[in-house]
Design an enzyme around this catalytic site. Structure first.
Site, short mmCIF file in Angstrom:
data_model
loop_
_atom_site.label_atom_id
_atom_site.label_comp_id
_atom_site.label_asym_id
_atom_site.label_seq_id
_atom_site.Cartn_x
_atom_site.Cartn_y
_atom_site.Cartn_z
CE LYS A 81 -1.39 13.08 16.14
NZ LYS A 81 -0.20 12.21 16.14
CG ASP A 126 1.87 15.11 16.20
OD1 ASP A 126 2.21 13.95 15.89
OD2 ASP A 126 1.67 15.99 15.35
P1 NDP Z 1 8.21 18.84 16.39
O1 NDP Z 1 7.27 19.94 16.57
O2 NDP Z 1 9.14 18.50 17.50
O3 NDP Z 1 9.11 19.09 15.09
C1 NDP Z 1 8.52 19.25 13.84
C2 NDP Z 1 9.62 19.56 12.83
O4 NDP Z 1 9.05 19.52 11.52
C3 NDP Z 1 10.22 20.95 12.99
O5 NDP Z 1 11.54 20.95 12.56
C4 NDP Z 1 9.32 21.79 12.08
O6 NDP Z 1 9.91 22.97 11.61
C5 NDP Z 1 9.12 20.82 10.93
N1 NDP Z 1 7.85 21.15 10.24
C6 NDP Z 1 6.61 21.14 10.78
N2 NDP Z 1 5.69 21.52 9.88
C7 NDP Z 1 6.39 21.77 8.74
C8 NDP Z 1 6.03 22.20 7.45
N3 NDP Z 1 4.74 22.43 7.14
N4 NDP Z 1 7.02 22.33 6.52
C9 NDP Z 1 8.31 22.09 6.83
N5 NDP Z 1 8.72 21.68 8.05
C10 NDP Z 1 7.78 21.53 8.98
O7 NDP Z 1 7.33 17.56 15.97
P2 NDP Z 1 7.71 16.03 16.02
O8 NDP Z 1 9.15 15.84 15.73
O9 NDP Z 1 7.13 15.45 17.25
O10 NDP Z 1 6.82 15.46 14.81
C11 NDP Z 1 7.33 15.38 13.47
C12 NDP Z 1 6.50 14.37 12.70
O11 NDP Z 1 6.55 13.08 13.33
C13 NDP Z 1 5.00 14.69 12.57
O12 NDP Z 1 4.54 14.21 11.33
C14 NDP Z 1 4.38 13.86 13.69
O13 NDP Z 1 3.02 13.57 13.46
C15 NDP Z 1 5.24 12.60 13.59
N6 NDP Z 1 5.26 11.76 14.77
C16 NDP Z 1 5.65 12.25 15.98
C17 NDP Z 1 5.69 11.41 17.08
C18 NDP Z 1 6.24 11.86 18.39
O14 NDP Z 1 6.42 10.99 19.25
N7 NDP Z 1 6.52 13.12 18.60
C19 NDP Z 1 5.23 10.02 17.00
C20 NDP Z 1 4.92 9.59 15.66
C21 NDP Z 1 4.91 10.45 14.62
P3 NDP Z 1 9.40 24.39 12.20
O15 NDP Z 1 9.94 24.43 13.59
O16 NDP Z 1 9.99 25.40 11.28
O17 NDP Z 1 7.89 24.35 12.14
#
Ligand code: NDP
Length: 446
Positions: A126, A166
């Site tokens: 990571k 991510d």
């Molecule tokens: P994105 O950046 O596309 O989206 C993240 C989302 O989560 C946004 O809506 C963001 O809101 C919100 N968010 C992030 N940090 C916080 C916080 N501290 N409090 C509240 N809301 C928060 O990321 P992904 O969708 O790719 O990833 C989301 C999760 O899924 C993570 O845990 C990641 O590790 C996991 N994941 C992702 C994969 C992938 O293929 N992308 C694979 C496996 C797991 P805002 O815009 O306001 O920050």
């Protein structure tokens, strides 16, 4: 048993002080894996879990870049190469202001187990940077990505370490980093996944994590003779994972009630349908606006500033935003409002207290390392297509994804079956451990 686990965690903690997220992830695994090790002679005297809790390599580096006003900025970049026993390091890059060693080590540790569960030959890693992409211009983002890759490129490669996206890293950022890698190495190789379709990407990769988490929920529901049809689903997040979890849930006939971002959540009692989701995707991905924009277009929905969506009554909860976003109090509220299935799209979104409540109340609970493994699985399929210099159709990739999620469910079920049903947390930890530990034993002390 408790003493063995406590001693183990104390030793890990001594070497990793001030790393609470990493300790949380190791502790969660230790609770279920150490009893398994004790019960199986082949793992005795090998210090195998301690070796797995120590990264093979940690790279930290300076990322200098120039903003649009000409000011020089500095961020810190990281790559954690956690374990390569079953394949090259594989795992995403996170750009978020909260990024630090503890968060990336927890993610890398989880990734090792997750990748083992996919049945594909991928080790775990990571990386990322404490860079906040919000409010940055496209040119600033490109300069940052180029500077980040100017150091990272010497540590990665198609047979060594293959990063992906991510939080804060989507198709646009992967594009800028891939371009810089290609320029520095003067070769076109499948070094990053999540690439654009016309330059080596795989169909279904953007959708895979969210789709996979819904497929996993469906597999869990089937064990109780139920299906996704007509179920009320509460989703947090509105990024990549949340958007495609919502899309698949809608396609399977569920009613998606909420989505969120770090500013709050929206609740649409009529359900977010395909048209409404398309609107969300447009303002989130293209205009990069906040989730409250939704209620301007759909005034029957409400926006709840600074709140999480867990008090909305539902059958299925899908935390798809970030770590520790669902705590013990949230879990209690969800359960008392009728929720009986939790499929994690995010990594470690539920706190240990929340997980305990799920177990104690017979909730079908899938930890992210099992339920969100669809993303890295399709990244593995992207790597296979890059090596073959070939691309599979959308339907072929989706079929493979569904098979992989079924296989992961089966692996969790076979190691997690007990008198009270399937403990998916235990099943995922042990199934992942066995695959990696057996490879490590075969390869000697390296
Ligand atoms: P994105 O950046 O596309 O989206 C993240 C989302 O989560 C946004 O809506 C963001 O809101 C919100 N968010 C992030 N940090 C916080 C916080 N501290 N409090 C509240 N809301 C928060 O990321 P992904 O969708 O790719 O990833 C989301 C999760 O899924 C993570 O845990 C990641 O590790 C996991 N994941 C992702 C994969 C992938 O293929 N992308 C694979 C496996 C797991 P805002 O815009 O306001 O920050």
């Amino acid at each position: 048993m408790e003493k063995i686990i406590t001693n183990f965690l104390q030793e890990v903690n001594q070497r990793n002080t001030n790393e609470p997220e990493f300790m949380q992830a190791v502790s969660e695994v230790a609770q279920t894996v150490i009893p398994y090790i004790v019960a199986n002679d082949i793992y005795h005297g090998k210090n195998i879990l301690m070796r797995m809790a120590e990264p093979e390599r940690v790279v930290m580096f300076r990322v200098p870049w120039i903003d649009d006003s000409g000011e020089i900025r500095v961020n810190r970049g990281y790559r954690i190469e956690m374990n390569s026993a079953i394949g090259p390091y594989k795992g995403g890059l996170r750009f978020h202001e909260s990024v630090n060693l503890s968060i990336l080590k927890f993610l890398a540790f989880e990734q090792v187990f997750k990748n083992a569960l996919t049945t594909l030959p991928m080790g775990g890693g990571k990386g990322g940077a404490d860079f906040n992409p919000k409010g940055k211009s496209d040119a600033e983002l490109m300069r940052f990505c180029q500077s980040f890759m100017t150091e990272l490129f010497r540590h990665i490669g198609p047979n060594r370490d293959i990063p992906a996206g991510d939080i804060g890293v989507g198709g646009r950022e992967i594009g800028y980093m891939f371009g810089q890698y290609k320029r520095l190495k003067n070769e076109f190789t499948g070094v990053l996944t999540g690439k654009g379709i016309s330059w080596g990407g795989s169909l279904i990769r953007p959708e895979a994590t969210g789709y996979g988490a819904v497929y996993f929920a469906q597999n869990m529901l089937e064990t109780r003779g139920a299906s996704s049809e007509g179920k009320k689903v509460v989703i947090s997040g509105s990024g990549n994972v949340a958007q495609y979890a919502a899309e698949k849930a809608i396609q399977l006939g569920s009613k998606v009630l909420t989505m969120s971002d770090s500013s709050g959540f929206i609740h649409d009692p009529d359900g977010i349908d395909e048209e409404k989701l398309a609107f969300i995707m447009q303002f989130k991905n293209v205009r990069r606006q906040r989730i409250h924009k939704y209620v301007e277009q759909y005034p029957k929905a409400s926006f709840h500033k600074g709140e999480k969506p867990w008090r909305v009554s539902c059958d299925i909860a899908m935390p798809c935003a970030t770590q520790n976003e669902l705590d013990g109090v949230d879990a209690n509220i969800l359960i008392s409002n009728g929720c009986y299935c939790v499929s994690e799209g995010a990594n470690m979104p539920s706190t240990p207290e929340a997980i305990l409540h799920f177990h104690n109340n017979n909730v079908l609970y899938a930890p992210g390392k099992a339920s969100n493994a669809g993303g890295v699985a399709v990244s593995g399929l992207e790597m296979a297509q890059n090596s073959l210099r070939y691309s599979w159709t959308r339907d072929e990739v989706d079929q493979r994804l569904q098979h992989i999620m079924k296989d992961i469910h089966q692996a969790c079920a076979s190691y997690g079956k007990g008198k009270e049903g399937i403990n998916y947390e235990k099943g995922a930890n042990i199934a992942g451990f066995v695959k990696v530990a057996d490879a490590m034993l075969a390869q000697g002390v390296v």
